[in-house]
Motif scaffolding. Structure first.
Motif, short mmCIF file in Angstrom:
data_model
loop_
_atom_site.label_atom_id
_atom_site.label_comp_id
_atom_site.label_asym_id
_atom_site.label_seq_id
_atom_site.Cartn_x
_atom_site.Cartn_y
_atom_site.Cartn_z
N THR A 261 -7.51 -96.13 -58.48
CA THR A 261 -8.61 -94.95 -59.01
C THR A 261 -8.52 -93.81 -58.03
O THR A 261 -8.94 -93.99 -56.75
CB THR A 261 -10.00 -95.68 -59.13
OG1 THR A 261 -9.89 -96.71 -60.14
CG2 THR A 261 -11.03 -94.37 -59.56
N TYR A 262 -8.14 -92.84 -58.44
CA TYR A 262 -7.80 -91.64 -57.60
C TYR A 262 -9.19 -90.82 -57.48
O TYR A 262 -9.83 -90.57 -58.90
CB TYR A 262 -6.77 -90.70 -58.18
CG TYR A 262 -6.64 -89.42 -57.63
CD1 TYR A 262 -5.45 -88.93 -56.91
CD2 TYR A 262 -7.27 -88.29 -58.09
CE1 TYR A 262 -5.24 -87.88 -56.41
CE2 TYR A 262 -7.15 -87.01 -57.24
CZ TYR A 262 -6.12 -86.90 -56.60
OH TYR A 262 -5.98 -85.57 -56.16
N VAL A 263 -9.66 -90.52 -56.35
CA VAL A 263 -10.89 -89.66 -56.38
C VAL A 263 -10.49 -88.15 -56.13
O VAL A 263 -9.70 -87.75 -55.16
CB VAL A 263 -11.82 -90.10 -55.05
CG1 VAL A 263 -13.02 -89.33 -54.96
CG2 VAL A 263 -12.18 -91.58 -55.47
N ALA A 264 -10.85 -87.27 -57.06
CA ALA A 264 -10.52 -86.00 -56.72
C ALA A 264 -11.39 -85.14 -56.12
O ALA A 264 -12.71 -84.96 -56.61
CB ALA A 264 -10.15 -85.20 -58.02
N THR A 265 -11.41 -84.29 -55.17
CA THR A 265 -12.38 -83.43 -54.33
C THR A 265 -11.78 -82.27 -54.39
O THR A 265 -10.68 -81.81 -54.62
CB THR A 265 -12.40 -84.03 -52.71
OG1 THR A 265 -11.24 -84.04 -52.05
CG2 THR A 265 -13.03 -85.53 -52.94
N ASN A 266 -12.43 -81.15 -53.87
CA ASN A 266 -12.40 -79.81 -54.07
C ASN A 266 -11.29 -79.27 -52.90
O ASN A 266 -10.44 -78.35 -53.07
CB ASN A 266 -13.59 -78.92 -54.03
CG ASN A 266 -13.46 -77.75 -55.15
OD1 ASN A 266 -12.95 -78.17 -56.27
ND2 ASN A 266 -13.96 -76.54 -54.82
N GLY A 267 -11.58 -79.80 -51.50
CA GLY A 267 -10.72 -79.43 -50.60
C GLY A 267 -11.24 -77.79 -50.43
O GLY A 267 -12.05 -77.23 -50.94
N PRO A 268 -10.49 -77.20 -49.52
CA PRO A 268 -9.16 -77.86 -48.55
C PRO A 268 -9.71 -78.45 -47.55
O PRO A 268 -9.13 -79.01 -46.85
CB PRO A 268 -8.83 -76.13 -48.17
CG PRO A 268 -9.86 -75.40 -47.92
CD PRO A 268 -10.73 -75.58 -49.16
N ARG A 269 -11.18 -78.62 -47.34
CA ARG A 269 -11.57 -79.47 -46.23
C ARG A 269 -11.23 -80.77 -46.51
O ARG A 269 -11.22 -81.35 -47.63
CB ARG A 269 -13.12 -79.40 -45.79
CG ARG A 269 -13.93 -79.77 -46.98
CD ARG A 269 -15.45 -79.73 -46.57
NE ARG A 269 -16.47 -80.31 -47.47
CZ ARG A 269 -16.56 -81.53 -47.82
NH1 ARG A 269 -16.05 -82.43 -47.21
NH2 ARG A 269 -17.43 -81.76 -48.79
N PHE A 270 -11.25 -81.95 -45.50
CA PHE A 270 -11.10 -83.19 -45.68
C PHE A 270 -12.64 -83.80 -46.11
O PHE A 270 -13.62 -83.04 -45.78
CB PHE A 270 -10.43 -83.85 -44.62
CG PHE A 270 -9.33 -83.82 -44.63
CD1 PHE A 270 -8.34 -84.77 -45.72
CD2 PHE A 270 -8.46 -83.08 -43.69
CE1 PHE A 270 -6.83 -84.62 -45.52
CE2 PHE A 270 -6.95 -82.91 -43.69
CZ PHE A 270 -6.50 -83.78 -44.67
N GLU A 271 -12.82 -85.02 -46.46
CA GLU A 271 -13.91 -85.68 -46.70
C GLU A 271 -14.86 -86.01 -45.44
O GLU A 271 -14.21 -86.43 -44.73
CB GLU A 271 -13.93 -86.83 -47.65
CG GLU A 271 -13.15 -86.17 -49.01
CD GLU A 271 -11.70 -85.97 -48.86
OE1 GLU A 271 -11.14 -85.24 -49.63
OE2 GLU A 271 -10.91 -86.76 -47.90
N SER A 272 -16.27 -86.41 -45.55
CA SER A 272 -16.83 -86.87 -44.38
C SER A 272 -16.87 -88.31 -44.80
O SER A 272 -16.67 -89.00 -45.69
CB SER A 272 -18.38 -86.19 -44.63
OG SER A 272 -18.89 -86.89 -45.81
N PRO A 273 -17.18 -88.85 -43.49
CA PRO A 273 -17.31 -90.40 -43.48
C PRO A 273 -18.20 -90.73 -44.72
O PRO A 273 -18.15 -91.85 -45.43
CB PRO A 273 -17.55 -90.87 -41.91
CG PRO A 273 -16.90 -89.86 -41.30
CD PRO A 273 -17.19 -88.61 -42.06
N ALA A 274 -19.55 -90.02 -44.76
CA ALA A 274 -20.36 -90.70 -45.63
C ALA A 274 -19.78 -90.33 -47.12
O ALA A 274 -20.41 -91.22 -48.09
CB ALA A 274 -21.85 -89.82 -45.32
N GLU A 275 -19.21 -89.35 -47.38
CA GLU A 275 -18.80 -89.09 -48.83
C GLU A 275 -17.46 -90.19 -49.19
O GLU A 275 -17.58 -90.72 -50.23
CB GLU A 275 -17.86 -87.83 -48.79
CG GLU A 275 -18.89 -86.59 -48.82
CD GLU A 275 -18.09 -85.41 -48.66
OE1 GLU A 275 -18.57 -84.36 -49.38
OE2 GLU A 275 -17.32 -85.11 -47.96
N ILE A 276 -16.80 -90.74 -48.21
CA ILE A 276 -15.74 -91.82 -48.39
C ILE A 276 -16.60 -93.06 -48.72
O ILE A 276 -16.02 -93.75 -49.67
CB ILE A 276 -14.72 -91.97 -46.95
CG1 ILE A 276 -13.91 -90.86 -46.84
CG2 ILE A 276 -13.97 -93.32 -47.27
CD1 ILE A 276 -13.15 -90.43 -48.15
#
Length: 251
Positions: A154-169
């Motif tokens: 299952t692919y999670v699509a985020t907006n970028g261009p920043r990487f995700e935070s640990p809490a988001e992961i």
């Protein structure tokens, strides 16, 4: 003659050993560039969503112009590849993940062709977003191309261009996500709105935020793996047919 396309992401900027011609088109959504195969690959189109010099960030990709250009070129089937971060232990770095579903956390993007009354009303059905026929063929042919694969991502699509935070992961893990990237949406449902079938593979090149001290992009044998992956996708397209792949329903 119907055609098939490879849609490349980060690090995928050509088709190894295949002659191609650049084609620039302008449609109602903007400009798009793709590459037409020659000779035995005249039925193959290649598009790299970030450009051959990787000059377009994920939130600036003109997804609608790209998908419309592929549709107008006669494309019926697409094999897409995504560079991702791994969220769960099943999906190891440098092992291909066969995408089966997605979670969309993007925002601010043009995400549908049905955005005016003039274009009508359309609701694309996403119960099976990625073609099971092409997915199964990718698994079947992986050993031939020296690729290790893991199914069911299952692919999670985020907006970028920043990487995700640990809490988001952590949140994405709780919701059932396996890998995380920035370009899978709206591509898959735009393709569906146009009646094109998409198969998709993800290549984890790092562990996501919070899973190690800091994000480290894998370098190692990445070029070899990417080349093998492209050859695998070409083989999948050559080994399947339009008739065998059912396009998403538009309600």
């Amino acid at each position: 003659m119907s055609k098939a396309a490879i849609l490349g992401g980060t690090g995928i900027y050509n088709l190894p050993g295949i002659e191609i011609d650049e084609v620039r088109v302008t449609n109602e959504y903007g400009e798009a560039v793709y590459y037409q195969g020659k000779g035995d690959y005249a039925d193959i189109i290649f598009m790299t969503r970030h450009g051959v010099d990787h000059t377009t960030p994920p939130h600036r990709v003109n997804y609608r112009a790209n998908m419309k250009a592929l549709k107008d070129a006669g494309v019926k089937r697409i094999m897409a590849t995504y560079a991702v971060g791994s969220i769960t232990a099943k999906y190891q770095v440098m092992e291909l993940a066969i995408m089966r579903d997605f979670l969309d956390f993007t925002n601010g993007r043009e995400f549908s062709f049905f955005d005016t009354i003039e274009r009508g009303i359309g609701h694309v059905e996403m119960s099976i977003p990625y073609c099971p026929v092409m997915s199964a063929k990718a698994i079947e042919l992986a050993d031939k191309h020296n690729i290790r694969v893991n199914d069911g991502a299952t692919y999670v699509a985020t907006n970028g261009p920043r990487f995700e935070s640990p809490a988001e992961i952590k949140m994405y893990q709780m919701l059932g996500g396996d890998v995380v990237g920035m370009t899978g949406c709206p591509e898959v449902y735009l393709a569906g709105e146009l009646g094109m079938v998409m198969g998709a593979v993800a290549l984890p090149i790092n562990l996501a935020a919070g899973l190690e001290e800091k994000i480290t992009i894998h370098e190692g044998n990445i070029d070899e793996v990417r080349e093998n992956m492209v050859r695998l996708m070409l083989d999948v397209l050559k080994s399947t047919t339009d008739d065998a792949c059912e396009a998403p329903i538009l309600l």
